[in-house]
Design a protein around this motif. Sequence first.
Motif, PDB file in Angstrom:
ATOM      1  N   GLY A  31      10.978  38.132  11.974  1.00  0.00           N
ATOM      2  CA  GLY A  31      11.379  39.691  11.948  1.00  0.00           C
ATOM      3  C   GLY A  31      12.057  40.188  10.458  1.00  0.00           C
ATOM      4  N   HIS A  32      11.889  39.537   9.603  1.00  0.00           N
ATOM      5  CA  HIS A  32      12.184  40.118   8.245  1.00  0.00           C
ATOM      6  C   HIS A  32      11.281  41.104   7.689  1.00  0.00           C
ATOM      7  N   ILE A  33      10.143  41.125   8.017  1.00  0.00           N
ATOM      8  CA  ILE A  33       9.119  42.085   7.535  1.00  0.00           C
ATOM      9  C   ILE A  33       8.148  42.439   8.686  1.00  0.00           C
ATOM     10  N   THR A  34       7.817  43.792   8.238  1.00  0.00           N
ATOM     11  CA  THR A  34       7.013  44.439   9.531  1.00  0.00           C
ATOM     12  C   THR A  34       5.389  43.744   9.267  1.00  0.00           C
ATOM     13  N   HIS A  35       4.469  44.131  10.340  1.00  0.00           N
ATOM     14  CA  HIS A  35       3.258  43.850  10.293  1.00  0.00           C
ATOM     15  C   HIS A  35       2.576  44.308   9.111  1.00  0.00           C
ATOM     16  N   GLU A  36       2.626  45.800   8.905  1.00  0.00           N
ATOM     17  CA  GLU A  36       1.857  46.401   7.607  1.00  0.00           C
ATOM     18  C   GLU A  36       2.343  45.660   6.417  1.00  0.00           C
ATOM     19  N   GLU A  37       3.563  45.259   6.317  1.00  0.00           N
ATOM     20  CA  GLU A  37       4.512  44.835   5.047  1.00  0.00           C
ATOM     21  C   GLU A  37       3.647  43.340   4.948  1.00  0.00           C
ATOM     22  N   MET A  38       3.455  42.770   6.059  1.00  0.00           N
ATOM     23  CA  MET A  38       2.923  41.526   5.728  1.00  0.00           C
ATOM     24  C   MET A  38       1.396  41.698   5.283  1.00  0.00           C
ATOM     25  N   ASP A  39       0.719  42.306   5.892  1.00  0.00           N
ATOM     26  CA  ASP A  39      -0.648  42.585   5.401  1.00  0.00           C
ATOM     27  C   ASP A  39      -0.720  42.872   3.979  1.00  0.00           C
ATOM     28  N   GLU A  40      -0.094  43.882   3.549  1.00  0.00           N
ATOM     29  CA  GLU A  40       0.200  44.067   2.210  1.00  0.00           C
ATOM     30  C   GLU A  40       0.352  43.113   1.292  1.00  0.00           C
ATOM     31  N   ARG A  41       1.663  42.386   1.430  1.00  0.00           N
ATOM     32  CA  ARG A  41       1.788  40.985   0.863  1.00  0.00           C
ATOM     33  C   ARG A  41       0.748  40.092   0.833  1.00  0.00           C
ATOM     34  N   LEU A  42       0.086  39.934   1.929  1.00  0.00           N
ATOM     35  CA  LEU A  42      -0.944  38.728   2.003  1.00  0.00           C
ATOM     36  C   LEU A  42      -2.169  39.265   1.239  1.00  0.00           C
ATOM     37  N   ASP A  43      -2.573  40.547   0.989  1.00  0.00           N
ATOM     38  CA  ASP A  43      -3.362  40.952   0.269  1.00  0.00           C
ATOM     39  C   ASP A  43      -3.085  40.482  -1.298  1.00  0.00           C
ATOM     40  N   ARG A  44      -1.692  40.712  -1.480  1.00  0.00           N
ATOM     41  CA  ARG A  44      -1.398  40.481  -2.901  1.00  0.00           C
ATOM     42  C   ARG A  44      -1.355  38.947  -3.229  1.00  0.00           C
ATOM     43  N   VAL A  45      -0.961  38.160  -2.201  1.00  0.00           N
ATOM     44  CA  VAL A  45      -0.911  36.697  -2.300  1.00  0.00           C
ATOM     45  C   VAL A  45      -2.453  36.095  -2.393  1.00  0.00           C
ATOM     46  N   LEU A  46      -3.670  36.668  -1.971  1.00  0.00           N
ATOM     47  CA  LEU A  46      -4.625  36.178  -1.910  1.00  0.00           C
ATOM     48  C   LEU A  46      -5.328  36.509  -3.230  1.00  0.00           C
ATOM     49  N   VAL A  47      -4.756  37.587  -4.028  1.00  0.00           N
ATOM     50  CA  VAL A  47      -5.651  37.911  -5.351  1.00  0.00           C
ATOM     51  C   VAL A  47      -4.778  37.478  -6.543  1.00  0.00           C
ATOM     52  N   ALA A  48      -3.589  36.870  -6.226  1.00  0.00           N
ATOM     53  CA  ALA A  48      -2.604  36.547  -7.220  1.00  0.00           C
ATOM     54  C   ALA A  48      -3.284  35.598  -7.810  1.00  0.00           C
ATOM     55  N   ARG A  49      -3.170  35.654  -9.405  1.00  0.00           N
ATOM     56  CA  ARG A  49      -3.517  34.718 -10.281  1.00  0.00           C
ATOM     57  C   ARG A  49      -2.803  33.902 -10.948  1.00  0.00           C
ATOM     58  N   THR A  50      -1.416  34.270 -10.986  1.00  0.00           N
ATOM     59  CA  THR A  50      -0.363  33.489 -11.572  1.00  0.00           C
ATOM     60  C   THR A  50       0.756  33.031 -10.532  1.00  0.00           C
ATOM     61  N   ARG A  51       1.738  32.056 -10.800  1.00  0.00           N
ATOM     62  CA  ARG A  51       2.600  31.659  -9.716  1.00  0.00           C
ATOM     63  C   ARG A  51       3.577  33.175  -9.861  1.00  0.00           C
ATOM     64  N   GLY A  52       3.753  33.589 -11.220  1.00  0.00           N
ATOM     65  CA  GLY A  52       4.625  34.929 -11.222  1.00  0.00           C
ATOM     66  C   GLY A  52       4.199  35.984 -10.232  1.00  0.00           C
ATOM     67  N   ASP A  53       2.758  36.174 -10.032  1.00  0.00           N
ATOM     68  CA  ASP A  53       2.301  37.262  -9.066  1.00  0.00           C
ATOM     69  C   ASP A  53       2.579  36.892  -7.866  1.00  0.00           C
ATOM     70  N   LEU A  54       2.522  35.279  -7.472  1.00  0.00           N
ATOM     71  CA  LEU A  54       3.220  34.930  -6.236  1.00  0.00           C
ATOM     72  C   LEU A  54       4.607  35.309  -5.666  1.00  0.00           C
ATOM     73  N   ALA A  55       5.285  35.055  -6.723  1.00  0.00           N
ATOM     74  CA  ALA A  55       6.842  35.463  -6.688  1.00  0.00           C
ATOM     75  C   ALA A  55       6.978  36.719  -6.369  1.00  0.00           C
ATOM     76  N   GLN A  56       6.339  37.736  -6.957  1.00  0.00           N
ATOM     77  CA  GLN A  56       6.477  39.136  -6.861  1.00  0.00           C
ATOM     78  C   GLN A  56       6.209  39.361  -5.527  1.00  0.00           C
ATOM     79  N   ALA A  57       4.955  38.936  -4.674  1.00  0.00           N
ATOM     80  CA  ALA A  57       4.669  39.092  -3.703  1.00  0.00           C
ATOM     81  C   ALA A  57       5.712  38.634  -2.600  1.00  0.00           C
ATOM     82  N   LEU A  58       6.520  37.650  -2.772  1.00  0.00           N
ATOM     83  CA  LEU A  58       7.279  36.853  -2.003  1.00  0.00           C
ATOM     84  C   LEU A  58       8.771  37.663  -2.337  1.00  0.00           C
ATOM     85  N   GLY A  59       8.957  38.486  -3.338  1.00  0.00           N
ATOM     86  CA  GLY A  59      10.110  39.101  -3.439  1.00  0.00           C
ATOM     87  C   GLY A  59      10.976  39.836  -2.339  1.00  0.00           C
ATOM     88  N   SER A  60      12.296  39.664  -2.336  1.00  0.00           N
ATOM     89  CA  SER A  60      13.026  40.158  -1.209  1.00  0.00           C
ATOM     90  C   SER A  60      12.824  39.451   0.158  1.00  0.00           C
TER      91      SER A  60
END
Length: 180
Positions: A31-60
């Motif tokens: 319950g920390h994130i909504t379904h929409e927020e999870m979808d948005e972050r999953l998209d960012r994770v799947l196209v991430a090129r660096t570990r820094g990109d992943l860290a940004q997608a997992l921020g907060s």
Amino acid sequence: MSSLPQEPSPLAGESDRDTAVQRLQEAYAEGHITHEEMDERLDRVLVARTRGDLAQALGSLPPEKPGTSATIGALSGRIVRRGPWRVPRTLRVESAFGRVHLDLSKAVIEHPVIDIVLGLGTGRAKITVPRDAVVDLDGLKSGWKDTVYRPPRNASGGGPTIRFTGAMGYGRLRIRHARR
């Protein structure tokens, strides 16, 4: 005053992305994130090129719970775990030239899903899972020999799901269910 250039963030690998996806799914389930927020972050994770990109997608997200991830490894020699040992939610097993023997039949398993990420070069691996466990091998890549696994004839299920991902080099992986 000139500033030094920052080192580029290391490239993200498949196992890094898999771990990020798991964290997002757990955050959604808790319950920390909504379904929409999870979808948005999953998209960012799947196209991430660096570990820094992943860290940004997992921020907060709340920090990972202690004991949910561990790595055991050896360059050569043996990796052995048997008897009553605590299995983390994600277990990374890394061995370049040795043998691996994991016995989960008497282990303390506190999570309904266990991810075992294998990074094995040469050598053999033998893994014994609980009798009622469900085994998922879809994410495992084998370079030389096929994985040996036969589901039990009268599988009762109801136990933990054990997902195997990662890669095997020139060794062979044998997975079997505990007899008792």
